[in-house]
Scaffold this motif. Structure first.
Motif, PDB file in Angstrom:
ATOM      1  N   SER A   1       0.862  -1.190   0.000  1.00  0.00           N
ATOM      2  CA  SER A   1       0.000   0.000   0.000  1.00  0.00           C
ATOM      3  C   SER A   1       0.896   1.237   0.000  1.00  0.00           C
ATOM      4  O   SER A   1       2.087   1.161   0.372  1.00  0.00           O
ATOM      5  CB  SER A   1      -0.905   0.024   1.225  1.00  0.00           C
ATOM      6  OG  SER A   1      -0.128   0.297   2.376  1.00  0.00           O
TER       7      SER A   1
ATOM      8  N   ASP B   1       0.572   3.825   1.964  1.00  0.00           N
ATOM      9  CA  ASP B   1       0.906   4.156   3.357  1.00  0.00           C
ATOM     10  C   ASP B   1       2.127   3.366   3.812  1.00  0.00           C
ATOM     11  O   ASP B   1       3.047   3.908   4.430  1.00  0.00           O
ATOM     12  CB  ASP B   1      -0.288   3.839   4.283  1.00  0.00           C
ATOM     13  CG  ASP B   1      -1.362   4.919   4.190  1.00  0.00           C
ATOM     14  OD1 ASP B   1      -1.068   6.001   3.636  1.00  0.00           O
ATOM     15  OD2 ASP B   1      -2.499   4.667   4.631  1.00  0.00           O
ATOM     16  N   GLU B   2       2.116   2.073   3.506  1.00  0.00           N
ATOM     17  CA  GLU B   2       3.247   1.228   3.923  1.00  0.00           C
ATOM     18  C   GLU B   2       4.539   1.677   3.225  1.00  0.00           C
ATOM     19  O   GLU B   2       5.605   1.729   3.850  1.00  0.00           O
ATOM     20  CB  GLU B   2       2.925  -0.232   3.578  1.00  0.00           C
ATOM     21  CG  GLU B   2       3.869  -1.230   4.207  1.00  0.00           C
ATOM     22  CD  GLU B   2       3.661  -2.643   3.644  1.00  0.00           C
ATOM     23  OE1 GLU B   2       2.613  -2.909   3.021  1.00  0.00           O
ATOM     24  OE2 GLU B   2       4.579  -3.461   3.825  1.00  0.00           O
TER      25      GLU B   2
ATOM     26  N   VAL C   1       2.203  -1.486  -5.233  1.00  0.00           N
ATOM     27  CA  VAL C   1       1.342  -0.475  -4.585  1.00  0.00           C
ATOM     28  C   VAL C   1       0.189  -0.137  -5.526  1.00  0.00           C
ATOM     29  O   VAL C   1       0.432   0.292  -6.664  1.00  0.00           O
ATOM     30  CB  VAL C   1       2.164   0.798  -4.250  1.00  0.00           C
ATOM     31  CG1 VAL C   1       1.244   1.918  -3.765  1.00  0.00           C
ATOM     32  CG2 VAL C   1       3.231   0.490  -3.226  1.00  0.00           C
TER      33      VAL C   1
END
Ligand SMILES: Cc1cc2nc3c(=O)[nH]c(=O)nc-3n(C[C@H](O)[C@H](O)[C@H](O)COP(=O)(O)OP(=O)(O)OC[C@H]3O[C@@H](n4cnc5c(N)ncnc54)[C@H](O)[C@@H]3O)c2cc1C
Length: 286
Positions: free
Chosen positions: A13, A15-16, A57
């Protein structure tokens, strides 16, 4: 040679990915298509300790047309841009430019945003972004910001992005049908980076140039918006002669480097020859 040892993470993701990059931004690199970063690592010109691979992603690929602007996801491959069905002068410019990026295997893997983040002054996408006053959206754990192309490209291989930021998308103006666009370049071998490249977007209404954008590659550290060429074109009656005059003005304006690929005078001659080719007026008489 092989690269020096590095750790590899493959976030799932955005965010990750941002969190991973924030752990040690100065010793990490984002891996997108790898068509510039991996050769540089193999030559040990880059020695990141961590690679953050953004290939899994979601949400970073695709070309999204809007009313006034078109948004291109940073991980959109060169080949997807070459195959875009986007209509009008912008679609035409994107397809023509994409076809000149390296070779097919490079276009299959390399990405629009990777080129822009890499910031090579001869890269087709850096030229197009500067030509059209693109806006680059970047994200980090600190938030999101948008950087205009005039501020984004700072020096060779240097952008306004901070080390913890990920380029997520690039937005370009949707050019109306009054525009003529094009790109022309010269390289010694097909698929090589251009020694000099010229790209332009000119708006013509009732036979008169009402907006002129001209951008040159290979003549300075970053893509060069030629104010001399733009001023020469603006307000002029659209003709091959007007374009030739603008090309001459651009050639006089630039102060290109001299290197093993060509000296400054040679590059000025290329500017003079390539701008009319970009606008498809070369050899058309005046
Ligand atoms: C033989 C050869 C010929 C080529 N010819 C041309 C050519 O004619 N024209 C041309 O334009 N290019 C050419 N290229 C380069 C190619 O277009 C690359 O694809 C491009 O420069 C980089 O895109 P990438 O996705 O491969 O990025 P990567 O190699 O993965 O990354 C390049 C740099 O950008 C950073 N980066 C990548 N994506 C992001 C992101 N989303 N956010 C933050 N940072 C990011 C990386 O950390 C790295 O520093 C050529 C390459 C080769 C090997």
């Amino acid at each position: 040679m092989k690269p020096s040892a590095f750790d590899y993470v493959r976030p799932l993701s955005l965010d990750e990915a941002m969190e991973q990059l924030a752990i040690d931004p100065f010793e990490s690199k984002v891996l997108s298509g790898g068509q510039s970063l991996i050769p540089m690592m193999n030559f040990r010109l880059a020695r990141p300790e961590r690679l953050i691979d953004i290939n899994r992603v979601p949400g970073l690929e695709g070309i999204v047309p809007g009313q006034d602007r078109v948004t291109i996801g940073a991980r959109t491959r060169h080949l997807a841009v070459q195959n875009t069905g986007l209509q009008g002068p912008l679609g035409s410019l994107l397809r023509t430019a994409a076809a000149q990026v390296g070779h097919l295997p490079i276009r299959t893997r390399g990405t629009f945003g990777g080129s822009i983040a890499h910031c090579d002054a001869a890269s087709e996408w850096c030229l197009v972004a500067r030509l059209l006053d693109a806006e680059m959206t970047v994200r980090s754990t600190r938030g999101e910001r948008t950087i205009p192309a005039a501020d984004f490209f700072q020096a060779i291989f240097t952008t306004a992005m901070e080390p913890d930021e990920i380029l997520t998308s690039i937005s370009l103006p949707a050019l109306d049908d009054h525009h003529v666009t094009g790109i022309a370049e010269f390289a010694r071998r097909a698929g090589d980076f251009a020694i000099v490249a010229a790209t332009a977007a000119v708006k013509i209404e009732d036979g008169v140039v009402t907006r002129a954008r001209v951008c040159l590659g290979g003549v300075s550290e970053v893509p060069w918006r030629s104010q001399a060429a733009e001023s020469a074109l603006l307000g002029s009656a659209w003709s091959a002669g007007a374009v030739a005059e603008a090309a001459a003005a651009a050639a006089d304006e630039v102060d290109p480097p001299s290197d093993s690929h060509g000296d400054a005078d040679y590059r000025r001659d290329l500017v003079r020859a390539l701008l009319p080719r970009a606008l498809n007026t070369a050899g058309a008489g005046s």
